[in-house]
Design a protein around this motif. Structure first.
Motif, PDB file in Angstrom:
ATOM      1  N   GLU A 158      -1.855  -1.313   0.979  1.00  0.00           N
ATOM      2  CA  GLU A 158      -1.241  -0.572   1.781  1.00  0.00           C
ATOM      3  C   GLU A 158      -0.187   0.306   1.038  1.00  0.00           C
ATOM      4  O   GLU A 158       0.659  -0.057   0.335  1.00  0.00           O
ATOM      5  CB  GLU A 158      -0.315  -1.290   3.050  1.00  0.00           C
ATOM      6  CG  GLU A 158       0.563  -0.145   3.932  1.00  0.00           C
ATOM      7  CD  GLU A 158       0.968  -0.956   5.073  1.00  0.00           C
ATOM      8  OE1 GLU A 158       1.644  -0.064   5.800  1.00  0.00           O
ATOM      9  OE2 GLU A 158       0.868  -2.079   5.446  1.00  0.00           O
ATOM     10  N   ASP A 212       7.060   5.650   5.878  1.00  0.00           N
ATOM     11  CA  ASP A 212       8.294   4.967   5.967  1.00  0.00           C
ATOM     12  C   ASP A 212       9.388   6.131   6.260  1.00  0.00           C
ATOM     13  O   ASP A 212       9.376   7.271   6.039  1.00  0.00           O
ATOM     14  CB  ASP A 212       8.961   4.389   4.574  1.00  0.00           C
ATOM     15  CG  ASP A 212       9.767   3.541   4.906  1.00  0.00           C
ATOM     16  OD1 ASP A 212      10.409   3.193   6.024  1.00  0.00           O
ATOM     17  OD2 ASP A 212      10.497   3.297   3.957  1.00  0.00           O
ATOM     18  N   LEU A 250       6.160   3.173   9.721  1.00  0.00           N
ATOM     19  CA  LEU A 250       6.975   2.087   9.634  1.00  0.00           C
ATOM     20  C   LEU A 250       8.315   1.949  10.079  1.00  0.00           C
ATOM     21  O   LEU A 250       8.899   3.355  10.072  1.00  0.00           O
ATOM     22  CB  LEU A 250       6.846   1.775   8.190  1.00  0.00           C
ATOM     23  CG  LEU A 250       5.712   1.641   7.495  1.00  0.00           C
ATOM     24  CD1 LEU A 250       5.881   1.531   6.139  1.00  0.00           C
ATOM     25  CD2 LEU A 250       4.864   0.401   7.937  1.00  0.00           C
ATOM     26  N   GLY A 295       1.126   3.745   5.054  1.00  0.00           N
ATOM     27  CA  GLY A 295       2.512   3.367   5.886  1.00  0.00           C
ATOM     28  C   GLY A 295       3.461   4.638   5.554  1.00  0.00           C
ATOM     29  O   GLY A 295       3.588   4.803   4.418  1.00  0.00           O
ATOM     30  N   SER A 319       4.960  13.171   8.019  1.00  0.00           N
ATOM     31  CA  SER A 319       4.319  12.248   9.058  1.00  0.00           C
ATOM     32  C   SER A 319       2.811  12.927   9.333  1.00  0.00           C
ATOM     33  O   SER A 319       1.999  12.089   9.178  1.00  0.00           O
ATOM     34  CB  SER A 319       4.896  11.825  10.019  1.00  0.00           C
ATOM     35  OG  SER A 319       6.318  11.226   9.812  1.00  0.00           O
ATOM     36  N   LEU A 332      -6.582   3.509   8.160  1.00  0.00           N
ATOM     37  CA  LEU A 332      -5.386   3.332   8.966  1.00  0.00           C
ATOM     38  C   LEU A 332      -4.137   4.003   8.625  1.00  0.00           C
ATOM     39  O   LEU A 332      -3.834   4.127   7.498  1.00  0.00           O
ATOM     40  CB  LEU A 332      -5.238   1.975   9.426  1.00  0.00           C
ATOM     41  CG  LEU A 332      -6.429   1.326   9.895  1.00  0.00           C
ATOM     42  CD1 LEU A 332      -6.014  -0.201   9.892  1.00  0.00           C
ATOM     43  CD2 LEU A 332      -6.916   1.714  11.254  1.00  0.00           C
ATOM     44  N   ALA A 333      -3.431   4.551   9.731  1.00  0.00           N
ATOM     45  CA  ALA A 333      -2.005   4.990   9.274  1.00  0.00           C
ATOM     46  C   ALA A 333      -0.846   4.229  10.307  1.00  0.00           C
ATOM     47  O   ALA A 333      -1.162   4.033  11.398  1.00  0.00           O
ATOM     48  CB  ALA A 333      -1.924   6.727   9.550  1.00  0.00           C
ATOM     49  N   GLU A 334       0.017   3.818   9.558  1.00  0.00           N
ATOM     50  CA  GLU A 334       1.028   3.115  10.292  1.00  0.00           C
ATOM     51  C   GLU A 334       2.524   4.004  10.229  1.00  0.00           C
ATOM     52  O   GLU A 334       3.004   4.269   9.052  1.00  0.00           O
ATOM     53  CB  GLU A 334       1.395   1.821   9.919  1.00  0.00           C
ATOM     54  CG  GLU A 334       0.004   0.816  10.215  1.00  0.00           C
ATOM     55  CD  GLU A 334       0.318  -0.414   9.673  1.00  0.00           C
ATOM     56  OE1 GLU A 334      -0.473  -1.294   9.999  1.00  0.00           O
ATOM     57  OE2 GLU A 334       1.158  -0.652   8.713  1.00  0.00           O
ATOM     58  N   ILE A 382      -4.623   1.185   4.153  1.00  0.00           N
ATOM     59  CA  ILE A 382      -3.572   1.654   5.107  1.00  0.00           C
ATOM     60  C   ILE A 382      -2.617   2.358   4.401  1.00  0.00           C
ATOM     61  O   ILE A 382      -1.965   2.017   3.566  1.00  0.00           O
ATOM     62  CB  ILE A 382      -2.949   0.572   5.885  1.00  0.00           C
ATOM     63  CG1 ILE A 382      -4.121  -0.572   6.284  1.00  0.00           C
ATOM     64  CG2 ILE A 382      -2.015   0.939   6.791  1.00  0.00           C
ATOM     65  CD1 ILE A 382      -3.598  -2.131   6.725  1.00  0.00           C
ATOM     66  N   TYR A 433       2.675   2.873   0.821  1.00  0.00           N
ATOM     67  CA  TYR A 433       4.059   3.224   1.435  1.00  0.00           C
ATOM     68  C   TYR A 433       4.562   4.764   1.071  1.00  0.00           C
ATOM     69  O   TYR A 433       4.657   4.916  -0.171  1.00  0.00           O
ATOM     70  CB  TYR A 433       5.036   2.095   1.188  1.00  0.00           C
ATOM     71  CG  TYR A 433       4.627   0.906   1.879  1.00  0.00           C
ATOM     72  CD1 TYR A 433       5.178   0.709   3.270  1.00  0.00           C
ATOM     73  CD2 TYR A 433       4.120   0.074   1.245  1.00  0.00           C
ATOM     74  CE1 TYR A 433       4.953  -0.430   4.037  1.00  0.00           C
ATOM     75  CE2 TYR A 433       3.968  -1.333   1.926  1.00  0.00           C
ATOM     76  CZ  TYR A 433       4.139  -1.383   3.196  1.00  0.00           C
ATOM     77  OH  TYR A 433       4.091  -2.788   3.593  1.00  0.00           O
ATOM     78  N   ILE A 457      -0.643  11.522   8.252  1.00  0.00           N
ATOM     79  CA  ILE A 457      -1.517  10.602   8.903  1.00  0.00           C
ATOM     80  C   ILE A 457      -3.113  11.503   9.197  1.00  0.00           C
ATOM     81  O   ILE A 457      -3.975  10.893   9.238  1.00  0.00           O
ATOM     82  CB  ILE A 457      -0.890  10.636  10.444  1.00  0.00           C
ATOM     83  CG1 ILE A 457       0.208   9.997  10.551  1.00  0.00           C
ATOM     84  CG2 ILE A 457      -1.976  10.499  11.630  1.00  0.00           C
ATOM     85  CD1 ILE A 457       1.135   9.840  11.869  1.00  0.00           C
TER      86      ILE A 457
END
Length: 105
Positions: A42, A68, A103, A66, A86, A99-101, A64, A44, A90
């Motif tokens: 992942e 923050d 946080l 992430g 963001s 995937l994108a999260e 992934i 970040y 994404i």
């Protein structure tokens, strides 16, 4: 010191623990092949002007993404604004089938 996400991912993969296999017969043991374990990585991102460039450079090694920077307000009733990077992060992740999260802290 690691210079890229790729270098970190390679170092982590070398440390992966393979499952132990108990076999009574040596002939059976020779026929077993244990494949390498691949660990997801992942990446970040902080809300920083250079973040998208780092993501583009290392996207192949990342599973992934992430993002923050979103936090609960002190009352816990609301969230702070999403980071400026963001939407771009994404979109880049999704274009590369990652995937994108977002946080939350």
């Amino acid at each position: 010191m690691f210079t890229s996400i790729v270098a970190i991912a390679q170092a982590v993969a070398r440390c992966a623990v393979l499952p132990a296999v108990a076999v009574a017969e040596p002939s059976v043991a020779r026929s077993l092949a244990i494949s390498a374990v691949t660990l997801p990585v992942e990446g970040y991102l902080m809300d920083d002007a250079a973040a998208i460039g780092h993501l583009q450079t290392n996207i192949a090694a990342i599973s992934i993404v992430g993002i923050d920077g979103v936090s609960l307000t002190s009352s816990g009733a609301r969230l702070t604004a999403t980071p400026d990077i963001s939407a771009e992060a994404i979109a880049l992740a999704h274009r590369n089938h990652k995937l994108a999260e977002l946080l939350l802290s």
